[in-house]
Write a protein that holds these residues in place. Structure first.
Motif, PDB file in Angstrom:
ATOM      1  N   LYS B  72       0.830  -1.245  -0.141  1.00  0.00           N
ATOM      2  CA  LYS B  72       0.099   0.189   0.114  1.00  0.00           C
ATOM      3  C   LYS B  72       0.985   1.133  -0.111  1.00  0.00           C
ATOM      4  CE  LYS B  72      -4.291   1.609   2.230  1.00  0.00           C
ATOM      5  NZ  LYS B  72      -4.706   1.956   0.761  1.00  0.00           N
ATOM      6  N   GLY B  73       0.648   2.224  -0.851  1.00  0.00           N
ATOM      7  CA  GLY B  73       1.133   3.280  -1.021  1.00  0.00           C
ATOM      8  C   GLY B  73       2.437   3.258  -1.864  1.00  0.00           C
ATOM      9  N   ASP B  74       3.110   2.043  -2.321  1.00  0.00           N
ATOM     10  CA  ASP B  74       4.067   2.019  -3.303  1.00  0.00           C
ATOM     11  C   ASP B  74       3.822   2.801  -4.504  1.00  0.00           C
ATOM     12  OD1 ASP B  74       5.245   0.452  -1.690  1.00  0.00           O
ATOM     13  OD2 ASP B  74       5.245  -1.294  -2.874  1.00  0.00           O
ATOM     14  N   VAL B  75       5.221   3.364  -5.077  1.00  0.00           N
ATOM     15  CA  VAL B  75       5.292   3.840  -6.393  1.00  0.00           C
ATOM     16  C   VAL B  75       5.777   2.612  -7.462  1.00  0.00           C
ATOM     17  CG1 VAL B  75       6.238   5.562  -7.831  1.00  0.00           C
ATOM     18  CG2 VAL B  75       5.674   6.083  -5.515  1.00  0.00           C
ATOM     19  N   LEU B 105      -4.445  -3.084 -11.911  1.00  0.00           N
ATOM     20  CA  LEU B 105      -4.019  -4.174 -10.905  1.00  0.00           C
ATOM     21  C   LEU B 105      -3.248  -3.524  -9.847  1.00  0.00           C
ATOM     22  CD1 LEU B 105      -4.097  -7.265 -12.977  1.00  0.00           C
ATOM     23  CD2 LEU B 105      -5.792  -6.709 -11.390  1.00  0.00           C
ATOM     24  N   CYS B 106      -2.011  -2.805 -10.258  1.00  0.00           N
ATOM     25  CA  CYS B 106      -1.283  -2.085  -9.228  1.00  0.00           C
ATOM     26  C   CYS B 106      -2.110  -1.286  -8.486  1.00  0.00           C
ATOM     27  CB  CYS B 106      -0.371  -1.483 -10.217  1.00  0.00           C
ATOM     28  SG  CYS B 106       1.134  -2.359 -10.802  1.00  0.00           S
ATOM     29  N   LEU B 107      -2.904  -0.710  -9.074  1.00  0.00           N
ATOM     30  CA  LEU B 107      -3.719   0.711  -8.285  1.00  0.00           C
ATOM     31  C   LEU B 107      -4.611  -0.268  -7.419  1.00  0.00           C
ATOM     32  CD1 LEU B 107      -4.378   3.354 -11.196  1.00  0.00           C
ATOM     33  CD2 LEU B 107      -3.005   3.399  -9.078  1.00  0.00           C
ATOM     34  N   GLU B 108      -5.167  -1.383  -7.813  1.00  0.00           N
ATOM     35  CA  GLU B 108      -6.159  -2.033  -7.114  1.00  0.00           C
ATOM     36  C   GLU B 108      -5.410  -2.734  -5.945  1.00  0.00           C
ATOM     37  OE1 GLU B 108      -9.100  -3.289 -10.611  1.00  0.00           O
ATOM     38  OE2 GLU B 108      -8.298  -4.923  -9.381  1.00  0.00           O
ATOM     39  N   THR B 113       1.119   5.451  -6.828  1.00  0.00           N
ATOM     40  CA  THR B 113       1.232   6.033  -7.919  1.00  0.00           C
ATOM     41  C   THR B 113       1.925   4.866  -9.020  1.00  0.00           C
ATOM     42  OG1 THR B 113       1.928   7.791  -6.880  1.00  0.00           O
ATOM     43  CG2 THR B 113       2.577   7.768  -9.281  1.00  0.00           C
ATOM     44  N   VAL B 114       1.253   4.717 -10.137  1.00  0.00           N
ATOM     45  CA  VAL B 114       1.817   3.765 -11.280  1.00  0.00           C
ATOM     46  C   VAL B 114       2.266   4.738 -12.406  1.00  0.00           C
ATOM     47  CG1 VAL B 114       1.378   1.848 -12.734  1.00  0.00           C
ATOM     48  CG2 VAL B 114       0.258   2.054 -10.476  1.00  0.00           C
ATOM     49  N   LYS B 115       3.648   4.536 -12.678  1.00  0.00           N
ATOM     50  CA  LYS B 115       4.127   5.381 -13.848  1.00  0.00           C
ATOM     51  C   LYS B 115       4.458   4.308 -14.902  1.00  0.00           C
ATOM     52  CE  LYS B 115       6.406   8.841 -10.810  1.00  0.00           C
ATOM     53  NZ  LYS B 115       7.720   9.535 -10.269  1.00  0.00           N
ATOM     54  N   VAL B 116       4.301   5.061 -16.009  1.00  0.00           N
ATOM     55  CA  VAL B 116       4.702   4.030 -17.282  1.00  0.00           C
ATOM     56  C   VAL B 116       5.630   4.770 -18.029  1.00  0.00           C
ATOM     57  CG1 VAL B 116       3.753   3.043 -19.393  1.00  0.00           C
ATOM     58  CG2 VAL B 116       2.544   3.002 -17.229  1.00  0.00           C
ATOM     59  N   ALA B 135      -2.339   5.934 -24.264  1.00  0.00           N
ATOM     60  CA  ALA B 135      -3.732   6.165 -23.899  1.00  0.00           C
ATOM     61  C   ALA B 135      -4.358   5.327 -22.871  1.00  0.00           C
ATOM     62  CB  ALA B 135      -4.587   6.248 -25.291  1.00  0.00           C
ATOM     63  N   ALA B 136      -3.865   3.878 -23.283  1.00  0.00           N
ATOM     64  CA  ALA B 136      -4.292   2.963 -22.230  1.00  0.00           C
ATOM     65  C   ALA B 136      -3.748   3.187 -20.898  1.00  0.00           C
ATOM     66  CB  ALA B 136      -3.935   1.573 -22.682  1.00  0.00           C
ATOM     67  N   ALA B 137      -2.693   3.623 -20.849  1.00  0.00           N
ATOM     68  CA  ALA B 137      -2.116   3.736 -19.367  1.00  0.00           C
ATOM     69  C   ALA B 137      -2.746   4.764 -18.688  1.00  0.00           C
ATOM     70  CB  ALA B 137      -0.641   3.754 -19.403  1.00  0.00           C
ATOM     71  N   LYS B 138      -3.089   5.964 -19.531  1.00  0.00           N
ATOM     72  CA  LYS B 138      -3.305   7.009 -18.950  1.00  0.00           C
ATOM     73  C   LYS B 138      -4.994   6.746 -18.649  1.00  0.00           C
ATOM     74  CE  LYS B 138      -1.157  11.227 -20.333  1.00  0.00           C
ATOM     75  NZ  LYS B 138      -1.118  12.215 -21.569  1.00  0.00           N
ATOM     76  N   GLU B 139      -5.777   6.124 -19.213  1.00  0.00           N
ATOM     77  CA  GLU B 139      -7.127   5.796 -18.925  1.00  0.00           C
ATOM     78  C   GLU B 139      -7.220   4.856 -17.694  1.00  0.00           C
ATOM     79  OE1 GLU B 139      -8.560   5.930 -23.504  1.00  0.00           O
ATOM     80  OE2 GLU B 139      -8.919   4.058 -22.559  1.00  0.00           O
ATOM     81  N   ALA B 140      -6.342   4.031 -17.579  1.00  0.00           N
ATOM     82  CA  ALA B 140      -6.120   3.178 -16.384  1.00  0.00           C
ATOM     83  C   ALA B 140      -5.736   3.775 -15.177  1.00  0.00           C
ATOM     84  CB  ALA B 140      -5.351   1.995 -16.643  1.00  0.00           C
ATOM     85  N   GLY B 141      -5.391   5.068 -15.143  1.00  0.00           N
ATOM     86  CA  GLY B 141      -4.971   6.021 -14.091  1.00  0.00           C
ATOM     87  C   GLY B 141      -3.463   6.099 -13.726  1.00  0.00           C
ATOM     88  N   ALA B 142      -2.665   5.638 -14.955  1.00  0.00           N
ATOM     89  CA  ALA B 142      -1.168   5.886 -14.810  1.00  0.00           C
ATOM     90  C   ALA B 142      -0.573   7.153 -14.940  1.00  0.00           C
ATOM     91  CB  ALA B 142      -0.477   4.799 -15.211  1.00  0.00           C
ATOM     92  N   GLU B 143       0.582   7.518 -14.540  1.00  0.00           N
ATOM     93  CA  GLU B 143       1.177   8.811 -14.819  1.00  0.00           C
ATOM     94  C   GLU B 143       2.054   8.407 -15.945  1.00  0.00           C
ATOM     95  OE1 GLU B 143       4.514  11.410 -13.079  1.00  0.00           O
ATOM     96  OE2 GLU B 143       3.129  10.618 -11.414  1.00  0.00           O
ATOM     97  N   VAL B 144       1.913   8.564 -17.205  1.00  0.00           N
ATOM     98  CA  VAL B 144       2.897   8.605 -18.228  1.00  0.00           C
ATOM     99  C   VAL B 144       3.966   9.618 -18.463  1.00  0.00           C
ATOM    100  CG1 VAL B 144       3.242   8.585 -20.696  1.00  0.00           C
ATOM    101  CG2 VAL B 144       1.056   7.654 -19.682  1.00  0.00           C
ATOM    102  N   VAL B 145       5.280   9.018 -18.285  1.00  0.00           N
ATOM    103  CA  VAL B 145       6.373   9.736 -18.205  1.00  0.00           C
ATOM    104  C   VAL B 145       7.111   9.758 -19.380  1.00  0.00           C
ATOM    105  CG1 VAL B 145       8.359  10.281 -16.604  1.00  0.00           C
ATOM    106  CG2 VAL B 145       6.390   9.102 -15.477  1.00  0.00           C
ATOM    107  N   TYR B 146       7.519  11.115 -19.791  1.00  0.00           N
ATOM    108  CA  TYR B 146       8.515  11.097 -21.119  1.00  0.00           C
ATOM    109  C   TYR B 146       9.669  11.402 -20.335  1.00  0.00           C
ATOM    110  CZ  TYR B 146       4.777  11.390 -24.589  1.00  0.00           C
ATOM    111  OH  TYR B 146       3.898  11.207 -25.274  1.00  0.00           O
ATOM    112  N   LEU B 147      10.682  10.451 -20.631  1.00  0.00           N
ATOM    113  CA  LEU B 147      11.960  10.542 -19.939  1.00  0.00           C
ATOM    114  C   LEU B 147      12.842  11.755 -20.474  1.00  0.00           C
ATOM    115  CD1 LEU B 147      10.891   7.614 -19.141  1.00  0.00           C
ATOM    116  CD2 LEU B 147      13.220   6.780 -19.412  1.00  0.00           C
TER     117      LEU B 147
END
Lengths: 542, 306
Positions: B72-75, B105-108, B113-116, B135-147
């Protein structure tokens, strides 16, 4: 600072207009880099479409009426009626100069009043020389035309520098993480960084080889405001010259009410163009920017712009451009054109190895006739591959785009450069056609490529090669190492039938100084006489 | 590593949690599998969006669910293949529905935070968008990171090949990385899958190719992976890792998940028609003690999903 009640709402409207157009200009240059589904998020060619000089000189050089933009004709027609309002109200470079001259110059009451000088003539000479050059196909207008000049400076210097400043300073703070107890400085800088990355810039920053010269020209002409207010606009700008010719007899004219005028000269000191508003009958419509400073400066309301019959001569002072000056300017244009052509490259006898043009670029001669060196393609290029030429394309090709694959490669699934080119120098190819267009050919340098030179495995180039049936393949060859050990390594080779010259192999090569594979312009689609490889593979196709 | 205290707390939490988890495990019939291969045996016409999601869910459930790995609370950093400007059907990038399911599933499982993100080879915005993953990651609630290439910081690895490499800072800060590549042909290593996928969170990776097996093993050892997922909904059999020709794509409708990346990569090698014993990344990985090539010797669960 002392605030005065504005004496002319027109002057303030003009200032607002200048700021809005300048902001629009920067916004377009900023956003053209961001694309959605392979299409730029904005049409950045608005300012090129309203620039009559871009239309005129490109039409002359390319012998094509199709490049003439309707908005440019409207601007020209409006100039005939209203004078050089474009310079005063719209031109974004004019706005930069107006701001700079406001910052630089202080002309107190009693300081000498400026008059027309022979210097005003220079812009007409520049204009005519450039148009004569264009007529002979040597298109160098973009070097001096304010819209391409500012776009190029913005694309290759101002915006990259701004992004660099925001990102590098905040990254330095982020990595060093200076803090006093629980107070971290990055708490302040990170929101700025995130705003820059996520909202403002969105994509990785660019850097341009040789942009220092582009920046130097830009900074020089801005600095010239120290010498005279709007030095560039009144003396040098060829677009100003064209619009000056168009505003010989405008309908909108400055009237000086001699009954009210005390001859104090404040209007002339307020005039950024030295258009002589203080001399009844000697106001210069060809020099006036229509900025309304003179009207606003007059404490006795002696000055006003009025509408008059445009047929009647506006003033005793005509354009200061004699037939002799016209002949001289034309001769200079011809001489420069001839100078450009005394180069084996310009005569098409050889091809520039480093002159790898963007996909869709017309054959070199036609390309140069249309390219206005605006830098829109360089700005749009997602990988920073497109870079301004120094002398790779001759002096004539100064600041035209070419690919430096060491810096960036031509993205396989991308045709943005052709989409943003305002003059059709780069054809807007469909993505399918673009994928088949060859811009060059890759050559392995066996003295540097790892499997050849040092008997080591590598194949990063083959991994990155984007053509569905890889254009780089490998051959297993036995090499002998220092200790006599025999090793079989995979040595890459290029299939010239498939290679498009995109340069990703050169870009991804482990050597970042000089890659083990180098792309030259050989085999480029746009020149049939630069295609030394017989198609159909080795051996007999029958 | 950044803070020893954090590590200490984490380790003690893990030990504590696992010793507690041991007790009920004794009474339960089956402990979670170490590796699960989920194959679609249902409607052959089912859309891959549907099969990818189901297979991912079932494979992860069989190895104990993401609750086994996510506190719980993991990134969490979800690391798919999305390095190439290709569409999902071209099989150069992980299927977007696989990523969507993992993020959800990570969020559940309680992740904060889930970063992709991936250090792409082609232009990042094009890769992120055209792969369908952004799009898929954002819709699922992830933070999409541009490196940001300028933010990689040099980290000591201490290997024979890799003394230090630039790693993306978010990677060092996150609690869990889930490598979720797809199985692809690669001309240098013959196959690319879970272990090689870690090359997407680092820089200076071009020189790895002079000795990919050892570099990948050293990098994987440093990353201390706890879980990975192999997308084999469709695989790229030739002209990898970029692909582009649909003739090279083979639909497998299979997803494997597990705690042993060597085993997963060995399985990927088999799918691609190779003997894992002849794939150097697998054998060298095994010699580093990163896992077992013989995935069948693990607590393996093979599921047929309909």
């Amino acid at each position: 600072m002392r605030f005065r009640r504005p004496r002319s709402w027109v002057q303030w409207t003009r200032r607002v207009s200048q700021v809005l157009f300048l902001v629009l200009f920067f916004a377009l240059a900023l956003r053209v880099r961001i694309s959605e589904n392979g299409v730029p998020s904005v049409d950045a060619d608005f300012f090129f479409k309203i620039d009559p000089l871009v239309s005129l000189s490109t039409a002359l050089a390319a012998r094509s009426l199709a490049v003439v933009a309707i908005p440019a004709l409207i601007v020209l027609a409006a100039t005939v009626l209203l004078g050089r309002f474009f310079c005063g109200w719209i031109c974004p470079l004019g706005a930069v100069h107006a701001a700079a001259s406001w910052f630089c110059a202080k002309r107190p009451v009693g300081s000498p009043v400026e008059r027309r000088t022979p210097g005003h003539r220079v812009k007409y000479v520049v204009l005519v020389a450039l148009l004569v050059m264009a007529l002979f196909g040597a298109h160098w207008t973009g070097v001096f035309d304010p819209i391409p000049l500012l776009f190029r400076s913005t694309a290759t210097f101002l915006l990259p520098a701004a992004q660099y400043a925001v990102e590098d300073s905040s990254t330095a703070v982020y990595q060093a993480d200076p803090h006093a107890g629980p107070l971290h400085l990055k708490v302040l800088t990170e929101p700025l960084y995130k705003f820059g990355r996520n909202v403002l810039f969105q994509v990785d920053r660019q850097a341009y080889a040789g942009s220092v010269m582009i920046a130097a020209l830009f900074l020089l002409i801005v600095a010239l405001n120290l010498v005279r207010p709007r030095f560039w606009c009144r003396y040098v700008c060829p677009l100003g010259g064209l619009l000056g010719f168009a505003s010989l007899r405008p309908a909108l004219r400055l009237k000086n009410d001699e009954k009210r005028c005390t001859g104090c000269g404040q209007c002339a000191r307020a005039c950024p163009a030295a258009a002589q508003p203080d001399r009844p009958g000697e106001w210069l419509p060809t020099e006036c920017f229509g900025c309304w400073n003179c009207v606003a400066s007059c404490r006795r309301n002696a000055l006003a712009f009025t509408l008059e019959n445009p047929i009647t001569p506006a003033t005793t002072a005509e354009v200061d451009f004699s037939r002799r000056a016209a002949m001289g300017a034309s001769a200079a244009g011809v001489a420069v054109m001839l100078g450009f052509r005394q180069n084996p490259l310009a005569q098409g006898r050889v091809f520039g190895a480093d002159l790898v043009r963007p996909p869709g670029a017309l054959a070199e001669g036609d390309f140069l006739k249309r390219c206005v060196q605006c830098g829109a393609c360089m700005r749009a290029c997602p990988t920073n591959a497109l870079q301004p030429c120094a002398l790779e394309g001759g002096v004539e090709g100064l600041w035209t785009p070419h690919i430096i694959a060491k810096v960036g490669y031509c993205e396989y699934n991308c045709n943005l450069c052709g989409q943003v080119c305002p003059t059709g120098a780069i054809e807007a190819l469909s993505i399918e056609k673009k994928k088949e267009t060859k811009i060059g050919l890759a050559f392995f340098d066996k003295n540097r490529c790892l499997p050849y030179a040092f008997g080591r495995e590598c194949l990063v180039c083959e991994e990155h090669c984007p053509t569905p049936q890889k254009s780089i393949y490998f051959v297993n060859r036995e090499v002998e190492l220092r200790d006599g050990q025999k090793l079989t390594v995979k040595q890459p080779q290029v299939d010239p039938d498939k290679c498009t010259g995109c340069g990703i192999c050169e870009w991804c090569c482990v050597f970042r100084d000089t890659a083990g594979v180098h792309v030259t312009s050989a085999n480029e689609t746009r020149h049939s006489n630069n295609q030394p490889i017989l198609p159909g593979g080795s051996g007999s196709p029958y | 590593m950044k803070s020893t205290r954090r590590e200490f707390l984490k380790t003690s939490a893990v030990i504590g949690a696992s010793s507690l988890a041991q007790l009920p495990a004794l009474s339960q019939a089956a402990a979670p599998a170490d590796m699960c291969i989920a194959r679609w045996k249902g409607d052959a016409k089912a859309s891959m969006n549907e099969t990818a999601r189901r297979l991912t869910e079932e494979a992860l459930k069989a190895i104990g669910g993401l609750g086994r790995f996510v506190n719980k609370g993991d990134v969490v950093w979800v690391k798919p293949n999305m390095g190439w400007d290709r569409t999902p059907e071209q099989a150069a990038n992980t299927h977007p529905e696989v990523v969507r399911a993992i993020v959800r599933l990570c969020l559940e499982a309680g992740a904060k935070t889930v970063k992709v993100g991936d250090n792409t080879c082609n232009d990042a915005p094009k890769c992120y968008k055209n792969s369908g993953i952004e799009a898929a990651a954002k819709e699922a609630g992830a933070e999409v990171v541009y490196l940001d290439k300028n933010r990689f910081a040099e980290v000591k690895i201490g290997g024979k090949r890799l003394d230090s490499i630039p790693i993306y800072p978010d990677i060092m800060d996150c609690n869990l990385i889930i490598s979720c590549p797809l199985a692809k042909h690669h001309s240098a290593t013959r196959i690319t899958a879970c272990m090689k996928n870690y090359m997407g969170v680092i820089e200076n990776r071009r020189k790895f190719h002079q000795d990919l097996p050892n570099c990948i093993a050293e990098l994987t050892a440093f990353m201390k992976p706890r879980i990975a997922l192999l997308d084999a909904t469709r695989i790229l059999t030739a002209h990898g890792p970029t692909g582009g020709d649909l003739a090279d794509v083979k639909v497998m409708n299979t997803v494997a998940a597990g705690i042993d990346l060597v085993a997963l990569d060995a399985f990927a090698a088999e799918l691609l028609g190779n003997d894992p014993a002849k794939i150097e990344t697998v054998t060298v990985g095994e010699s580093y003690g990163l896992g077992k090539r013989d995935y069948k010797s693990l607590n393996l669960k093979e599921l047929e999903i309909a």
